[in-house]
Design a protein around this motif. Structure first.
Motif, mmCIF file in Angstrom:
data_model
loop_
_atom_site.group_PDB
_atom_site.id
_atom_site.type_symbol
_atom_site.label_atom_id
_atom_site.label_comp_id
_atom_site.label_asym_id
_atom_site.label_seq_id
_atom_site.Cartn_x
_atom_site.Cartn_y
_atom_site.Cartn_z
ATOM 1 N N THR A 73 87.222 62.406 3.223
ATOM 2 C CA THR A 73 86.795 61.001 3.329
ATOM 3 C C THR A 73 86.045 60.713 4.620
ATOM 4 O O THR A 73 85.671 59.566 4.885
ATOM 5 N N ARG A 74 85.815 61.750 5.412
ATOM 6 C CA ARG A 74 85.110 61.526 6.687
ATOM 7 C C ARG A 74 83.601 61.412 6.413
ATOM 8 O O ARG A 74 82.857 62.378 6.523
ATOM 9 N N THR A 75 83.189 60.240 6.009
ATOM 10 C CA THR A 75 81.792 60.075 5.595
ATOM 11 C C THR A 75 80.878 59.632 6.732
ATOM 12 O O THR A 75 79.667 59.498 6.549
ATOM 13 N N GLU A 76 81.474 59.401 7.910
ATOM 14 C CA GLU A 76 80.631 58.931 9.021
ATOM 15 C C GLU A 76 79.833 60.084 9.642
ATOM 16 O O GLU A 76 80.231 61.236 9.556
ATOM 17 N N TYR A 77 78.703 59.757 10.247
ATOM 18 C CA TYR A 77 77.982 60.767 11.033
ATOM 19 C C TYR A 77 78.861 61.169 12.214
ATOM 20 O O TYR A 77 79.585 60.345 12.769
#
Ligand code: PMP
Ligand code: GLU
Length: 461
Positions: A73-77
């Protein structure tokens, strides 16, 4: 209102989709071209023994699998230079295992060491010295980055060892034609030979580079895959202020497709300037490496007992496979340096030069084509590693041959895990020992190559 007349942009060609000169004739990198050719042959029903691509393919360590699932779920840059915790894990891993002095600030993470190497070629000044033979991508990358490439010759009779004399000759030849080499690329263990620097050679090369004011780019992606008879020595130990080290997840952790690599720069103010340049280019090219993979990779470089055992076992299986094919090749009469690490062999078929010529084969390209077309064996020709066309050497990678072709992914995983479990019964020093792993695909490759050389030996001139 501006009174400027709007000029149409200048066009290099009147046709659409015109290519610039750099791209127009650039071939696909040899390793990837070959693996795609093998896939196409197999899809067409042609059995192929695949010695043409170096891919560590053991099942992922369980801890990494779980860590990646947790990070999905780590979708951040991520930050351009990488997640701080990953940079810290890599820095302490390198400091512990390589006798380097790395800190989180001197390590940068990117989408594979290949793009990191390219960025280094772009930001480091001057032309490039590249040993022959060496990995297929160094010279094309240097040229793409606008560098002239000057090859450093090595002696096949001396295991392609990089020497001061070879370096001096290359530097002189470059300077006498107006070149200005400021970067030397080295690779220990080596792709394609499997050779590793003896500590004395690493020191001599480092001292030479320091004396000439040349930056060493030391590609150490196979460092963890030393076979056990020669310890890994980085030139950075002797020339920390002028050596840049690269590595990644692809070989030791069998995760090439994760596309995660790193660079470790000198802990000096010049190193900081270089880091700023790497950051700038990375920010314009890829922004950051994939965040879930970076998060999961922390578990790899934290290097607990499970990870250490996984890496040691995979190195031992590679060592066993290489020793086995090496024994078969030398028994058949090929000249082949004994690898000290990684999963490559670099045999020379010069003993059969006349017999090969009789079959229309006088270059490494023709030899690789002949083996593929007549013997169903995929290899890479020496020319792709910078050699002159008539060097009759081939690069063989054992790593695709640990599970039989045609087995399902589930079967492969079981077979490969079983091989890893047996690694503790292997001698651990790169010798064959008495415990023989079941490697039917590798045995088939060895038998096919022996048949080929026997056919050559029996051929009328
Ligand atoms: N260096 C060498 C010598 C290699 O064989 C490879 C494998 N492709 C790489 C660098 C690049 O590896 P990656 O980009 O997967 O980190
Ligand atoms: N390192 C591998 C090889 O030399 C292939 C991967 C690549 O070239 O990117 O076969």
């Amino acid at each position: 209102m501006s009174s400027q007349v709007h000029q149409p942009p200048r066009r290099a060609s009147s046709a659409p989709l015109a290519l610039n000169a750099n791209a127009a004739d650039a071939p696909v990198s040899a390793t990837l071209r070959m693996t795609e050719a093998v896939a196409a042959r197999r899809a067409a029903g042609q059995r192929t023994i695949h010695l043409g691509f170096g891919e560590a393919s053991f099942p992922l360590p369980v801890a990494l699998r779980e860590a990646l699932a947790r990070a999905a779920t780590r979708t951040e840059y991520a930050p351009v230079l990488g997640l701080p915790a990953l940079r810290a894990a890599i820095a302490s891993y390198l400091t512990r295992t390589r006798a380097l002095t790395a800190t989180p600030a001197t390590v940068a993470v990117g989408p594979g060491s290949k793009p990191m190497l390219y960025v280094l070629m772009c930001v480091l000044a001057g032309d490039a010295l590249i040993p022959t033979p060496s990995w297929v991508s160094y010279a094309p990358q240097a040229r793409l980055a606008g560098k002239n490439v000057y090859r450093v010759a090595t002696d096949p009779g001396d295991n392609h060892r990089l020497t001061r004399e070879g370096l001096d000759d290359a530097l002189q030849a470059a300077r006498s034609t107006g070149g200005d080499p400021r970067v030397l690329v080295v690779n220990t263990p080596s792709n394609p030979t499997g050779g590793m620097f003896a500590a004395t050679d690493a020191e001599k090369i480092a001292t030479w580079a320091r004396g000439e004011g040349i930056t060493i780019v030391s590609d150490e992606i196979y460092a963890e895959l030393a076979h056990g008879w020669r310890p890994h020595t980085s030139p950075a130990q002797f020339y920390p202020e002028g050596t840049v080290v690269t590595g990644g997840m692809s070989k030791a952790f069998s995760a090439g497709g994760w596309r995660l690599g790193y660079v470790a720069l000198p802990a000096t103010s010049e190193g900081e300037r270089l880091m700023a340049a790497v950051r700038s280019l990375a920010s314009e090219l890829w922004s950051s490496a994939a965040t879930p993979l970076q998060q999961a990779a922390i578990a790899a470089f934290t290097y607990d007992a499970e990870m250490e055992r996984y890496v040691r076992r995979s190195a031992q299986v590679h060592a066993h496979a290489v020793a086995r094919l090496h024994a078969a090749l030398t028994a058949a009469g090929a000249l082949c340096p004994r690898p000290a690490g990684a999963f490559y062999l670099y045999p020379d078929f010069a003993p059969w030069r006349e017999q090969l010529a009789h079959r229309g084969v006088s270059t490494s390209t023709e030899l690789a084509t002949h083996l593929l077309e007549h013997w169903d064996v995929a290899t890479l020709p020496a020319i792709d590693f910078g050699e002159s066309p008539d060097a009759l050497r081939l690069r063989l990678a054992t790593s695709m041959l640990y599970a039989p072709a045609g087995t399902s992914a589930v079967e492969q995983e079981a077979i490969l895990n079983d091989l890893l479990a047996q690694a503790d019964d292997l001698p651990g020093d790169g010798t064959l020992g008495t415990h023989m792993l079941a490697l039917p695909a590798l045995d088939e490759a060895a038998a096919r190559l022996a048949e080929f050389t026997a056919a050559l030996a029996g051929a009328a001139l």
